[in-house]
Each structure stands twice: as structure tokens, then as C-alpha cells.
Design an enzyme around this catalytic site. Structure first.
Site, PDB file in Angstrom:
ATOM      1  N   HIS A   6     -24.236  10.474   7.822  1.00 17.30           N
ATOM      2  CA  HIS A   6     -24.200  10.999   9.197  1.00 17.30           C
ATOM      3  C   HIS A   6     -23.936   9.819  10.126  1.00 17.30           C
ATOM      4  CE1 HIS A   6     -25.215  13.117  12.777  1.00 17.30           C
ATOM      5  NE2 HIS A   6     -26.531  12.976  12.769  1.00 17.30           N
ATOM      6  N   ASP A  44     -28.441   6.486  15.298  1.00 17.78           N
ATOM      7  CA  ASP A  44     -29.750   6.122  14.728  1.00 17.78           C
ATOM      8  C   ASP A  44     -29.630   5.781  13.246  1.00 17.78           C
ATOM      9  OD1 ASP A  44     -29.170   8.884  14.572  1.00 17.78           O
ATOM     10  OD2 ASP A  44     -31.258   9.421  14.232  1.00 17.78           O
ATOM     11  N   HIS A  69     -26.673  17.460  11.102  1.00 18.85           N
ATOM     12  CA  HIS A  69     -26.836  17.824  12.481  1.00 18.85           C
ATOM     13  C   HIS A  69     -25.544  17.774  13.315  1.00 18.85           C
ATOM     14  CE1 HIS A  69     -28.474  15.559  16.322  1.00 18.85           C
ATOM     15  NE2 HIS A  69     -28.328  16.808  16.618  1.00 18.85           N
ATOM     16  N   HIS A  85     -35.557  10.691   8.381  1.00 16.90           N
ATOM     17  CA  HIS A  85     -36.644  10.414   9.330  1.00 16.90           C
ATOM     18  C   HIS A  85     -37.968  10.873   8.712  1.00 16.90           C
ATOM     19  CE1 HIS A  85     -33.876   9.576  12.644  1.00 16.90           C
ATOM     20  NE2 HIS A  85     -33.282  10.730  12.452  1.00 16.90           N
TER      21      HIS A  85
END
Ligand code: FEO
Length: 407
Positions: free
Chosen positions: A79, A83, A145, A225
Site C-alpha cells: 500500500h 504511513d 484502503h 497497524h
């Protein structure tokens, strides 16, 4: 900084962001982690995902606690959101023998963010990476996402590295859900889902179905995460995701507001009491005292949302405006809505709030509730009755199986 073993030949080499308190508007009082995984085959060593730029030294130190950096031969980018990917160039420079792979959308994203000189190759489900004794399979997961998102699966270790999916913003010394406690891990998974993935419910549901269809053995679900799910807790977290993806309103009324001089606060409390007396489960949040994450978590299965604001310069208070902008992005659905508030000399707050409800497609069956200046006892009685209307509606909706839905 040391790596933590996930299972034989797979190591967690991510970074812990203990001090993160804001993730693009999502308040994160418990911090977060940026997880990366080192997968050690007989011929190749893969690093699955990287970290946010300031955390690159921490991640590299954890990698080096297992192998020298020049032995990493593959960097998998699941991704491209910064982050996970803003540190990619620095990681690539530190691992000179590693080639970079990503989904086709990820390859474009890497070029757009880092520049075309940072080369990456596209992977597909038809081309697993053979590391020697261990394999990495790649499954595109658009919109879980971002459009580029994908999952990476190691069948020999039954380990699914699924980036944002099944993650939580939760910093901890422990790396596994069973170590921090299942209740905390599940609750933070729900908070994360509500504040990041709520508008992508249908895509996330398809992703979960795709994983189930694949029939992949799952001993580990390793998100990017928070903590890692071990086999015993995997059915629980998948069930949690199924429930988060479904739009199944409950008899819950969420009151979100802010106040300038106390009048809207008086109304909010009476409205909440009225809804409670009608049998609803009521959650009340003053935006002066809470961030966006807690009310948004409650909206995931709410039957009604009531938003209140004092009038400021002919419109809603900026705290309420900010929250509604956040909500418009998250597209909560399956609930009815109502606007309330007080004004001194200029009205306009409730009509602006209703405008945002209209953008969200939320019906406002009981109109708005507005009071001039300070509520009189009669106003408080009427506020209570207005709140009770919503309470009765959500209770009746649950009983009849037909909660009010969006227009
Ligand atoms: Fe954790 Fe969509 O990035």
C-alpha cells in the site's frame, strides 16, 4: 531495536509510534505502529511493507538484528499511503540488493510519490514470489484502503500480511492481540474500521469474502497497524469485520454537539435524556471535550445521529463544521438524523447541519430543534420530547426489523 519473531522465518520489524495523537483527523490517544515483516527464504529475503519516514532507522535496526541489510532482496509494497511507504526510498537505499514490487496501482503511486527513478515492478496473483522454501502470493485488494492496496500471503506459514485491514491504532510493547488482551484489540479494531474504512464497507466485505473463498489456512493475520492476530483469535476478528461491514442499526442514539455559552449543552442533555427514557442506548459527545474517533465509532451501528451547535456568525460552530466534514467523508448510513441548537441574535446553524445531512442522504423525520438564547423550562420539555421521538423511532425500528434508513 530488535525484531520480534512472528513464526519460523517471519519477523516483525516495524516501528512503534507511541506519540501519534492524530492520524489525518482521526484522534489516536493510544498511538499506533507501522508494521513491516521480514520473510526469510532459503534464496531470498523479503521485506513486506516499510514505514513512515521518521521511523526508517528504527525499522532498519530491527531488520539488522536478524540479517545484514544487503541480504534483503525483495521489498513488497502492499500500500502506498505514506504511513507505510514514505520511507521506501531510504529503505531501498539501505538495502541495495532489493528490488521493489507492488500492485500495478502501487507501482504508479511509488513513481508519483518518490519519482520515476525509484523503480518498482508490478506483481499479480498469477506470479507468486518463490523465496526458496517460502512463497509470497499477492492478492489485489482495491480500496482496502486505497486503489493500490493488496494483501501478501505466505502459504507455508499460513500468514496473511494484509496492511490496513484488521489493523488498529494501538501502540504497545506486545505484538500479539492475545498479549494486549482480546477485548482491547477488538475494540480498537472497531474504532479503526469506523474512522478509516466505514465508507469502504462493501469493498472490505468483498475482501474478507475473497480471503474466505481462497480457503487459505490462517495461522496469523498480520496487519500493518497494531497487534497481530494468532490463530485462536482469527475467527473473532473476522466476525468483528463481518459485523462492521454490515449496516445493521441498533436502538442507539448518538448526540454530538458543541456549545458556546451552555444553552446547546442544556438542550443536548435534555434530548439525550428523552431518548434514553424512550428506551434508546444513548451516547453523548461534546466536541470541545472529545475528538472525532469516539462518536464515529458509535455511529457504526447507530439508529440516529443528532448534531447540535450554537450559532456563530449565522452558521454552525467550527468544531461542528469540522466534524461534519469528517463524517461526509466516512458516509455513515442506515440512520435517521436531527439538528438542534440555540442562537442569540443570528440563526443558521441547524440549517447548515441539515445541509450536511442532506449530502449524506440521512432522513430528518422530526425536523430540527432550535431555541433562541437560553432555553426556558418549556423549551427543555420540548427538547426532551424531541429526543424521545428519536428514541422511540430507533426502538420501534429494532423491534419491527425495519429501522429508519437513509432517504
Ligand atoms: Fe495505514 Fe491506508 O494506510
Amino acid at each position: 531495536m530488535h525484531a520480534v519473531s512472528v513464526t519460523d522465518s517471519i519477523w516483525w520489524v516495524g516501528a512503534i509510534d507511541w506519540n501519534l495523537r492524530d492520524f489525518h483527523g482521526f484522534d489516536t490517544p493510544l498511538g499506533s505502529t507501522y508494521n513491516a515483516y521480514l520473510v526469510i527464504g532459503e534464496r531470498e529475503i523479503a521485506l513486506v511493507d516499510t514505514v513512515k519516514t521518521p521511523f526508517v532507522p528504527e525499522m532498519l535496526a530491527r531488520v539488522e538484528s536478524v540479517v545484514p541489510l544487503d541480504r534483503v532482496t525483495l521489498i513488497v509494497v502492499n500500500h502506498v499511503e505514506p504511513d507505510h511507504c514514505s520511507g521506501l526510498r531510504a529503505v531501498s537505499e539501505a538495502c541495495p540488493n532489493a528490488r521493489i514490487v507492488a500492485s500495478p496501482g502501487g507501482v504508479r503511486g511509488i513513481a508519483e510519490f518518490h519519482g520515476p527513478d525509484l523503480e518498482a515492478a508490478a506483481v499479480s496473483p498469477a506470479e507468486p514470489a518463490d523465496l526458496g522454501g517460502l512463497t509470497l502470493e499477492f492478492l489485489p485488494m482495491p480500496m482496502v484502503h486505497w486503489p493500490d492496496s493488496m494483501f501478501t500471503y505466505c502459504p507455508e506459514r499460513a500468514c496473511l500480511m494484509c496492511n490496513d485491514a484488521f489493523g488498529q491504532h494501538l501502540a504497545s510493547s506486545e505484538r500479539f492481540a492475545d498479549e494486549v488482551g482480546l477485548d482491547l484489540a477488538i475494540e480498537q479494531t472497531v474504532v479503526y474500521f469506523a474512522n478509516i474504512l466505514m465508507p469502504l464497507r462493501s469493498q472490505v466485505a468483498k475482501a474478507v469474502a475473497k480471503v474466505v473463498e481462497k480457503g487459505w489456512a490462517l495461522s496469523f493475520i498480520a496487519p500493518s497497524h497494531g497487534v497481530i492476530w494468532r490463530e485462536r483469535d482469527i475467527p473473532t476478528v473476522i466476525d468483528t469485520y463481518d459485523r462492521c461491514c454490515a449496516v445493521e442499526p441498533t436502538a442507539k442514539v448518538v448526540v454530538v454537539y458543541t456549545t458556546m455559552w451552555g444553552s446547546t449543552d442544556m438542550l443536548a442533555r435534555e434530548i439525550a435524556d428523552g431518548a434514553r427514557e424512550a428506551g434508546a442506548d444513548v451516547h453523548l459527545f461534546d466536541l470541545a471535550a472529545t475528538g472525532y474517533a469516539s462518536p464515529t465509532r458509535e455511529l457504526l451501528d447507530a439508529g440516529a445521529v443528532l448534531v447540535g451547535s450554537s450559532a456563530l456568525h449565522h452558521g454552525m460552530h467550527p468544531r461542528v463544521a469540522g466534524y461534519l466534514q469528517f463524517l461526509v467523508g466516512l458516509r455513515p448510513t442506515g440512520m435517521i438524523a436531527g439538528a438542534f441548537g440555540s442562537f442569540g441574535w443570528s440563526s443558521g446553524a441547524t440549517s447548515q447541519i441539515e445541509g450536511r445531512f442532506s449530502e449524506l442522504g440521512l432522513a430528518t423525520p422530526f425536523g430540527d430543534f432550535t431555541v433562541k438564547y437560553r432555553p426556558a423550562p418549556g423549551d427543555l420539555e420540548r427538547a426532551r420530547a424531541w429526543g424521545a421521538s428519536f428514541g422511540e423511532a430507533v426502538v420501534a425500528g429494532v423491534e419491527s426489523g425495519a429501522l429508519p434508513v437513509a432517504e
